[in-house]
Write an enzyme that holds these catalytic residues in place. Structure first.
Site, mmCIF file in Angstrom:
data_model
loop_
_atom_site.group_PDB
_atom_site.id
_atom_site.type_symbol
_atom_site.label_atom_id
_atom_site.label_comp_id
_atom_site.label_asym_id
_atom_site.label_seq_id
_atom_site.Cartn_x
_atom_site.Cartn_y
_atom_site.Cartn_z
ATOM 1 N N SER A 184 0.883 -1.268 -0.251
ATOM 2 C CA SER A 184 0.169 -0.010 0.036
ATOM 3 C C SER A 184 0.814 1.232 0.026
ATOM 4 O O SER A 184 0.326 2.158 -0.578
ATOM 5 C CB SER A 184 -0.898 0.067 1.114
ATOM 6 O OG SER A 184 -0.278 -0.302 2.535
ATOM 7 N N HIS A 212 -5.492 -3.887 -1.584
ATOM 8 C CA HIS A 212 -5.406 -2.740 -2.761
ATOM 9 C C HIS A 212 -5.073 -3.555 -4.295
ATOM 10 O O HIS A 212 -4.978 -2.850 -5.222
ATOM 11 C CB HIS A 212 -3.937 -2.069 -2.543
ATOM 12 C CG HIS A 212 -4.059 -1.044 -1.582
ATOM 13 N ND1 HIS A 212 -4.443 0.120 -1.698
ATOM 14 C CD2 HIS A 212 -3.662 -1.128 -0.178
ATOM 15 C CE1 HIS A 212 -4.677 0.813 -0.519
ATOM 16 N NE2 HIS A 212 -4.126 0.132 0.509
ATOM 17 N N LYS A 243 -12.727 0.024 -0.409
ATOM 18 C CA LYS A 243 -11.364 0.655 -1.499
ATOM 19 C C LYS A 243 -12.263 0.572 -2.576
ATOM 20 O O LYS A 243 -12.953 1.556 -2.705
ATOM 21 C CB LYS A 243 -10.191 -0.035 -1.412
ATOM 22 C CG LYS A 243 -9.391 0.293 0.261
ATOM 23 C CD LYS A 243 -8.020 -0.276 0.043
ATOM 24 C CE LYS A 243 -7.527 -0.505 1.633
ATOM 25 N NZ LYS A 243 -7.463 0.523 2.571
HETATM 26 N N1 PMP Z 1 -4.747 -4.377 4.393
HETATM 27 C C1 PMP Z 1 -4.371 -3.479 3.648
HETATM 28 C C2 PMP Z 1 -2.999 -3.799 2.878
HETATM 29 C C3 PMP Z 1 -4.762 -1.975 3.766
HETATM 30 O O1 PMP Z 1 -3.972 -1.147 2.927
HETATM 31 C C4 PMP Z 1 -5.803 -1.720 4.453
HETATM 32 C C5 PMP Z 1 -6.394 -0.381 4.615
HETATM 33 N N2 PMP Z 1 -5.552 0.674 4.946
HETATM 34 C C6 PMP Z 1 -6.417 -2.642 5.139
HETATM 35 C C7 PMP Z 1 -5.902 -4.059 5.114
HETATM 36 C C8 PMP Z 1 -7.509 -2.556 6.073
HETATM 37 O O2 PMP Z 1 -8.600 -2.237 5.329
HETATM 38 P P1 PMP Z 1 -10.031 -1.605 6.090
HETATM 39 O O3 PMP Z 1 -9.837 -0.117 5.749
HETATM 40 O O4 PMP Z 1 -11.105 -2.154 5.271
HETATM 41 O O5 PMP Z 1 -10.351 -1.982 7.266
#
Ligand code: PMP
Length: 395
Positions: A184, A212, A243
Site C-alpha cells: 500500500s 489494494h 476501497k
Molecule cells: N490491508 C491493507 C493492505 C490495507 O491497506 C488496509 C487499509 N488501509 C487494510 C488492510 C484495512 O482495510 P479496511 O480499511 O477495510 O479496514
C-alpha cells in the site's frame, strides 16, 4: 504530580510530534468522497482516496443501499452468530465467492478486522507465521493476536523467504506465509507465483492481503490471485470492501472449511455486530457492476498510466510502483509534510506519509489515481506538482 486526567504524558508526546514537524489535525471532508472535493473548507483535487473505481458515490450503489434499508432497516441488531446474520449477508458472500472464483467467502466488518480475526483463528501455538517485512499494520496486529511464533522475510525477497523456510519449516506443525498482494505504500505487486511455489515446496499455507489488488488487478478487478492465474493455490485471500468496492467491510476468500471454522472462531464475527444492510446492498451492487463490465477498471488503469507517465517525466521519483498507487518520494519527514501542504494550498490534496508508516527518510506523498478523475483534473494536478517541486527545489 499532575492528575492523570491532564494526560500530561500524552501532551509531551504530542509536543514531540510538533517538534518533528509531523503533527496534524484530522482533515474534514464536506460531502462525498469524489475526485474533486471540499476539504477543510477548500476546493481541491482529491489524490488521496482508496475509492479506486469511484463507487463510493455511484448512483447504482446508493440506490441499492436505500432499497436494502427499506427492506432490512439500518442495523443488523446483533453479531452474526446470534441473530445478525441476515439472508443478504449470506447472498453477498455467495456473490463474492463467485466473483473471486473461490469456494467460499467470509465477510467481516472491515479489512482490518478480517486480518485481526482470521490470522489468529487459523494459527496456534506450535505454528509459525512468516510475514513480509512491509506487510500492512492489520497483518502485524493480527499476527500479534496469534499464539504462533512469528518471523519476517525481507520485502519480496524470495531467497530470504526460502532460507527461513529451510531453517524453520520442520520445527513447526503449520507454517503460514503472509504477504500483501499490492503493497500500500509503494504500489508494487508481491511476487506471488514464487511465493506459492515455495509454499508448495515446503508444505506451507499462503495468505494474501489483497486490499489494494481487489477491484484493481485481474479480470475486472478479481485481484492479484487472478492476475497471476493462481486460483486454487492460495489458501486465504483477503479483500476489502472499503476501497475499490467503495463501501465498508473486509472478506477472506478460500475454502468452505475455512468459512465454517471462522464462523466458530473468527472473534470479530462472534463479538462485534455484522455489517449494516445498506452496506451489504451497495456491496452486492458493486460486485454485480464489476461482473458485468470492465469499464471502470479499464478507466482506472488508463488514468493511472497517464498520471504516472507525466509525473515521472517531470523528474519525480515514483519508486517501484506497478499499480495506481503512485508514491512521490520526497525523503525527509518535515520536507514531505511541507510539500503536501504546499500542494494543498495550490488545490491538490495528497497526504504526506512519513515514519512510522514508512521507514525514516523515505517520506512521500502518496497519489491515488482513480477511475473517477478526468484527464483535465490530472493535468491540473501535474501542473501543481511541477510548480511546487520547482519552488522547493525538488525538481
Ligand atoms: N490491508 C491493507 C493492505 C490495507 O491497506 C488496509 C487499509 N488501509 C487494510 C488492510 C484495512 O482495510 P479496511 O480499511 O477495510 O479496514
Amino acid at each position: 504530580m499532575s492528575s492523570i486526567h491532564e494526560l500530561s504524558f500524552l501532551k509531551e508526546k504530542i509536543q514531540e510530534l510538533k517538534n518533528d514537524g509531523v503533527y496534524r489535525k484530522l482533515p474534514v471532508l464536506e460531502g462525498a468522497n469524489e475526485s474533486e472535493v471540499t476539504l477543510n473548507g477548500k476546493r481541491v483535487i482529491n489524490l488521496s482516496s482508496n475509492n479506486y473505481l469511484g463507487f463510493a458515490s455511484h448512483p447504482r450503489l446508493k440506490k441499492a443501499a436505500i432499497e436494502a434499508v427499506e427492506k432490512y432497516g439500518v442495523g443488523a441488531g446483533a453479531v452474526r452468530t446470534i441473530i445478525g446474520n441476515m439472508d443478504i449477508h449470506e447472498d453477498m458472500e455467495k456473490l463474492l465467492a463467485e466473483f473471486k472464483r473461490e469456494e467460499a467467502v467470509m465477510v467481516f466488518q472491515s479489512g482490518f478486522n478480517c486480518n485481526a480475526g482470521t490470522i489468529q483463528a487459523v494459527t496456534e501455538k506450535g505454528d509459525l507465521i512468516i510475514s513480509d517485512e512491509l506487510n500492512h499494520a492489520s497483518i502485524i496486529d493480527g499476527a500479534r493476536l496469534s499464539r504462533a511464533d512469528k518471523t519476517v522475510f525481507k520485502h519480496a525477497d524470495m531467497n530470504h523467504l526460502e532460507e527461513v523456510l529451510k531453517e524453520k519449516r520442520d520445527n513447526y506443525r503449520n507454517v503460514l506465509i503472509i504477504t500483501d498482494g499490492v503493497f500500500s505504500m509503494d504500489g508494487d505487486i508481491a511476487p506471488l507465483p514464487d511465493i506459492v511455489k515455495l509454499a508448495e515446496k515446503y508444505g506451507a499455507m499462503t495468505y494474501v492481503d489483497d486490499a489494494h489488488g481487489s477491484g484493481v488487478l485481474g479480470e475486472s478487478g478479481r485481484g492479484t490471485v487472478d492476475h497471476f492465474g493462481l486460483h486454487g493455490r492460495v489458501d486465504f485471500t483477503i479483500g476489502t470492501l472499503s476501497k475499490a468496492i467503495g463501501v465498508i467491510g473486509g472478506y477472506v476468500a478460500g475454502s468452505e472449511t475455512m468459512r465454517d471454522w471462522l464462523s466458530h472462531r473468527g472473534r470479530p464475527l462472534l463479538f462485534s455486530t455484522s455489517l449494516p444492510p445498506a452496506a451489504v446492498g451497495s456491496i452486492m451492487e458493486a460486485v454485480r457492476i464489476l461482473m458485468s463490465t470492465t469499464e471502470y477498471t479499464d478507466k482506472l488503469w488508463d488514468n493511472a498510466k497517464y498520471f504516472k507517465e507525466k509525473i515521472s517525466k517531470l523528474g519525480f521519483d515514483i519508486g517501484k510502483s506497478e499499480t495506481p498507487i503512485t508514491p512521490v518520494i520526497i525523503g525527509e519527514e518535515a520536507k514531505t509534510m511541507e510539500f503536501s501542504k504546499k500542494l494543498f494550498d495550490k488545490g491538490v490534496f495528497v497526504s504526506g506519509i512519513v515514519f512510522p508508516t514508512v521507514p525514516k527518510g523515505t517520506g512521500r506523498v502518496r497519489c491515488m489515481v482513480t477511475a473517477g478523475h478526468t484527464k483535465e483534473q490530472l493535468d491540473r494536478a501535474v501542473e501543481v506538482f511541477k510548480k511546487v517541486g520547482e519552488d522547493m527545489r525538488i525538481l
